[in-house]
Design a protein around this motif. Structure first.
Motif, PDB file in Angstrom:
ATOM      1  N   GLY A 134       0.774  -1.235   0.000  1.00 43.20           N
ATOM      2  CA  GLY A 134       0.000   0.000   0.000  1.00 43.20           C
ATOM      3  C   GLY A 134       0.799   1.275   0.000  1.00 43.20           C
ATOM      4  N   ILE A 135       2.094   1.224   0.311  1.00 42.73           N
ATOM      5  CA  ILE A 135       2.927   2.419   0.295  1.00 42.73           C
ATOM      6  C   ILE A 135       3.921   2.373  -0.855  1.00 42.73           C
ATOM      7  CG2 ILE A 135       4.710   1.532   1.860  1.00 42.73           C
ATOM      8  CD1 ILE A 135       3.233   5.144   1.711  1.00 42.73           C
ATOM      9  N   ASP A 168      12.482  -3.378  -3.096  1.00 39.69           N
ATOM     10  CA  ASP A 168      12.825  -1.979  -3.376  1.00 39.69           C
ATOM     11  C   ASP A 168      11.914  -1.140  -2.498  1.00 39.69           C
ATOM     12  OD1 ASP A 168      13.273   0.592  -4.422  1.00 39.69           O
ATOM     13  OD2 ASP A 168      11.872   0.262  -6.088  1.00 39.69           O
ATOM     14  N   TRP A 169      12.473  -0.535  -1.457  1.00 40.55           N
ATOM     15  CA  TRP A 169      11.678   0.267  -0.522  1.00 40.55           C
ATOM     16  C   TRP A 169      11.333   1.617  -1.149  1.00 40.55           C
ATOM     17  CZ3 TRP A 169       9.864  -2.628   3.117  1.00 40.55           C
ATOM     18  CH2 TRP A 169      10.632  -3.647   3.691  1.00 40.55           C
ATOM     19  N   ILE A 196      12.986   7.414   4.501  1.00 41.93           N
ATOM     20  CA  ILE A 196      12.825   6.030   4.976  1.00 41.93           C
ATOM     21  C   ILE A 196      11.342   5.726   5.157  1.00 41.93           C
ATOM     22  CG2 ILE A 196      13.793   4.288   6.540  1.00 41.93           C
ATOM     23  CD1 ILE A 196      15.927   6.173   7.374  1.00 41.93           C
ATOM     24  N   MET A 197      10.527   6.214   4.226  1.00 42.57           N
ATOM     25  CA  MET A 197       9.073   6.144   4.365  1.00 42.57           C
ATOM     26  C   MET A 197       8.526   4.737   4.172  1.00 42.57           C
ATOM     27  SD  MET A 197       6.154   8.278   2.269  1.00 42.57           S
ATOM     28  CE  MET A 197       6.596   9.884   2.960  1.00 42.57           C
ATOM     29  N   GLY A 198       8.874   4.105   3.050  1.00 45.71           N
ATOM     30  CA  GLY A 198       8.284   2.812   2.743  1.00 45.71           C
ATOM     31  C   GLY A 198       8.598   1.751   3.777  1.00 45.71           C
ATOM     32  N   SER A 199       9.861   1.651   4.170  1.00 50.88           N
ATOM     33  CA  SER A 199      10.243   0.637   5.161  1.00 50.88           C
ATOM     34  C   SER A 199       9.675   0.956   6.534  1.00 50.88           C
ATOM     35  CB  SER A 199      11.767   0.517   5.225  1.00 50.88           C
ATOM     36  OG  SER A 199      12.374   1.764   5.477  1.00 50.88           O
ATOM     37  N   SER A 200       9.530   2.246   6.847  1.00 52.74           N
ATOM     38  CA  SER A 200       8.974   2.616   8.157  1.00 52.74           C
ATOM     39  C   SER A 200       7.480   2.297   8.236  1.00 52.74           C
ATOM     40  CB  SER A 200       9.211   4.102   8.426  1.00 52.74           C
ATOM     41  OG  SER A 200      10.590   4.367   8.566  1.00 52.74           O
ATOM     42  N   VAL A 201       6.751   2.514   7.140  1.00 57.39           N
ATOM     43  CA  VAL A 201       5.343   2.112   7.118  1.00 57.39           C
ATOM     44  C   VAL A 201       5.238   0.600   7.242  1.00 57.39           C
ATOM     45  CG1 VAL A 201       3.266   1.967   5.680  1.00 57.39           C
ATOM     46  CG2 VAL A 201       4.520   4.124   5.842  1.00 57.39           C
ATOM     47  N   HIS A 221      19.111   4.384   7.159  1.00 54.92           N
ATOM     48  CA  HIS A 221      18.920   3.368   6.130  1.00 54.92           C
ATOM     49  C   HIS A 221      17.643   2.586   6.419  1.00 54.92           C
ATOM     50  CE1 HIS A 221      22.918   4.033   4.462  1.00 54.92           C
ATOM     51  NE2 HIS A 221      23.407   3.970   5.689  1.00 54.92           N
ATOM     52  N   ASP A 222      17.141   1.911   5.404  1.00 52.99           N
ATOM     53  CA  ASP A 222      15.954   1.088   5.601  1.00 52.99           C
ATOM     54  C   ASP A 222      16.188   0.009   6.651  1.00 52.99           C
ATOM     55  OD1 ASP A 222      14.120   2.233   3.596  1.00 52.99           O
ATOM     56  OD2 ASP A 222      15.584   1.522   2.150  1.00 52.99           O
ATOM     57  N   SER A 223      17.411  -0.458   6.768  1.00 59.29           N
ATOM     58  CA  SER A 223      17.698  -1.496   7.765  1.00 59.29           C
ATOM     59  C   SER A 223      17.468  -0.999   9.188  1.00 59.29           C
ATOM     60  CB  SER A 223      19.142  -1.985   7.625  1.00 59.29           C
ATOM     61  OG  SER A 223      20.064  -0.975   7.992  1.00 59.29           O
ATOM     62  N   VAL A 224      17.599   0.316   9.397  1.00 54.90           N
ATOM     63  CA  VAL A 224      17.339   0.865  10.731  1.00 54.90           C
ATOM     64  C   VAL A 224      15.878   0.637  11.113  1.00 54.90           C
ATOM     65  CG1 VAL A 224      17.337   2.952  12.133  1.00 54.90           C
ATOM     66  CG2 VAL A 224      19.188   2.562  10.506  1.00 54.90           C
ATOM     67  N   ALA A 225      14.966   0.842  10.150  1.00 56.45           N
ATOM     68  CA  ALA A 225      13.552   0.585  10.402  1.00 56.45           C
ATOM     69  C   ALA A 225      13.283  -0.909  10.552  1.00 56.45           C
ATOM     70  CB  ALA A 225      12.702   1.168   9.279  1.00 56.45           C
ATOM     71  N   LEU A 226      13.854  -1.716   9.667  1.00 57.63           N
ATOM     72  CA  LEU A 226      13.597  -3.159   9.716  1.00 57.63           C
ATOM     73  C   LEU A 226      14.146  -3.790  10.982  1.00 57.63           C
ATOM     74  CD1 LEU A 226      12.147  -5.040   7.626  1.00 57.63           C
ATOM     75  CD2 LEU A 226      12.591  -2.702   6.887  1.00 57.63           C
ATOM     76  N   ASN A 227      15.219  -3.216  11.522  1.00 54.01           N
ATOM     77  CA  ASN A 227      15.827  -3.778  12.733  1.00 54.01           C
ATOM     78  C   ASN A 227      14.923  -3.661  13.943  1.00 54.01           C
ATOM     79  OD1 ASN A 227      18.148  -5.006  13.996  1.00 54.01           O
ATOM     80  ND2 ASN A 227      18.551  -3.040  14.977  1.00 54.01           N
ATOM     81  N   THR A 228      13.838  -2.902  13.839  1.00 56.76           N
ATOM     82  CA  THR A 228      12.879  -2.818  14.942  1.00 56.76           C
ATOM     83  C   THR A 228      11.876  -3.969  14.914  1.00 56.76           C
ATOM     84  OG1 THR A 228      11.265  -1.442  13.739  1.00 56.76           O
ATOM     85  CG2 THR A 228      13.044  -0.300  14.904  1.00 56.76           C
TER      86      THR A 228
END
Length: 435
Positions: free
Chosen positions: A56-57, A124-125, A137-142, A363-370
């Motif tokens: 959706g994002i 692809d974020w 970092i919008m897509g990975s954070s959503v 980086h997107d990994s910062v969001a994914l690491n949560t």
């Protein structure tokens, strides 16, 4: 064609999409150029029989089936969007490396050379850069539940176009419940490789970095309000020039770093909007976005407090109203020790030097690491420059990184981080070191 040459050919082909005269790329999120890179991603996946799906994002996923639909998922990827007139390596290298590494892993599984427990998904974020739509970092954070989907879809660029409209316009607005989008609770791990965007690896002549933590980051949304008037007819003592106030604010962001130990704080003003922006009008409004980053969050807090005091003083001296609010605060994140050690083991097996390193950039990994144990890898950046057209990383270093990511994905797909806690815990902080 060798595997390494195949990767390099594909990388340089993608780098031609949105290419600038000076060797960079200009393909901001949800622009026609971004669509072309996404289309390329889809063609790569389809040529290997990998289904693709968009959430959706606007995050784009390629599903690499290794163990059947019952398997958990190892995510890997980065982003294909760029900064305005940015570099061709930032983000795109990580996506291309992930596509080729996943292909290599699948070939080895099919050949019976390795056994795995989990499937792979390459991603692809959307809008990692945040150049067109803030925040970054919008897509990975959503995806990770750190940002609200509807709020982000309603976010506008400077022209008033929303994320929803822009994604629809390029054909990449997906369904939040689309079949095939990997559920967060199905994740076994995430892995991302990226250019360093600094010069630690280059200075030390080390080809790989294992990221163990990220800096604390916060932005300030600043509005400076004055009064519109004639540049010729208005006396200097009668002017309330918002742009003059903004100039003082920008200089304070430069000055604040001198109040702390060298290298402990970085700051900038990265976006400026001026109104009415006419050559014969004293400007009435300026909007700024300021950025503060340090390893120690106390330094950021002290810098922020000093700046707020300075803003009040600037407003009083210039006859302006200066409003500032805290936005997009991102605390330190610590990558799981087990993931860092895994990276070191893979590098040792490959015979390639590696060192532990922090990331000052997000980086997107910062969001994914949560939400899942995450591994972040760096390869060198020549001269340490990024977000500009002369950003550069050698073919040799890129190839080394693809081999490294392949080895990491093999082990993650075999369950190397199954049961590992996330995010990593912070080491104890010393009480000194802040001036």
């Amino acid at each position: 064609m060798s595997q390494d040459q195949s990767f390099l050919t594909d990388f340089h082909e993608v780098a031609a999409i949105g290419a600038t005269e000076a060797g960079g790329v200009h393909r901001e999120a949800a622009t026609p150029e971004d669509r072309l890179t996404r289309d390329w991603f889809v063609r790569f996946a389809q040529s290997r029989g990998w289904p693709t799906v968009v959430d959706g994002i606007g995050n784009l996923f390629a599903l690499v089936d290794l163990v059947g639909p019952q398997g958990r998922v190892v995510l890997t990827g980065s982003h294909l969007d760029s900064q305005p007139r940015g570099g061709r390596f930032d983000g795109a290298y990580g996506v291309l490396a992930a596509l080729h590494a996943a292909d290599r892993v699948q070939r080895r599984v099919r050949a019976g050379e390795i056994e795995v427990l989990h499937n792979l998904v390459v991603v692809d974020w959307f809008n990692e850069e945040g150049g067109r739509f803030a925040p970054s970092i919008m897509g990975s954070s959503v995806y990770a539940g750190l940002m609200d989907l509807d709020e982000m879809l309603a976010t506008e660029d400077l022209e008033g176009t929303t994320v929803r409209e822009a994604l629809s316009g390029i054909g990449y607005l997906g369904d939040p419940g689309a079949e095939g989008v990997p559920a967060v609770d199905s994740l076994a791990a995430y892995a991302e490789i990226h250019i360093e965007q600094g010069h630690v690896l280059e200075d030390e002549q080390i080809p790989l970095g294992a990221v163990d933590s990220s800096w604390h980051t916060q932005k300030l949304d600043i509005e400076i309000l004055g009064e519109q008037s004639h540049t010729g007819a208005t006396r200097m003592e009668d002017r309330r020039d918002a742009l003059v106030g903004a100039a003082h604010v920008v200089l304070r962001f430069q000055e604040v770093c001198t109040r702390f130990a060298q290298g402990s704080l970085v700051s900038s003003v990265g976006q400026v909007t001026v109104e009415p922006n006419s050559p014969i009008v004293v400007n009435s409004r300026v909007h700024l976005v300021g950025d503060l980053r340090a390893d120690d969050p106390r330094i950021v807090e002290r810098a922020r407090d000093w700046l707020m005091e300075q803003f009040a003083q600037i407003g009083q001296e210039c006859g302006l109203e200066v409003r500032a609010s805290d936005v997009d605060i991102r605390p330190n994140r610590y990558y799981p020790e087990e993931g860092v050690e895994l990276s070191e083991k893979v590098a040792a097996e490959l015979g390639v030097p590696i060192r532990r390193i922090q990331t000052m950039a997000g980086h997107d990994s910062v969001a994914l690491n949560t939400v899942t144990p995450s591994v972040m890898l760096f390869i060198p950046s020549v001269d340490g420059v990024s977000h500009c057209e002369r950003e550069f990383t050698t073919d040799e270093d890129m190839v080394t990184g693809v081999g490294m990511l392949t080895g990491v994905l093999e082990r993650l797909a075999h369950g190397a981080l199954d049961g590992v806690a996330y995010p990593g815990t912070a080491p104890a902080r010393r009480e000194d070191g802040v001036s």
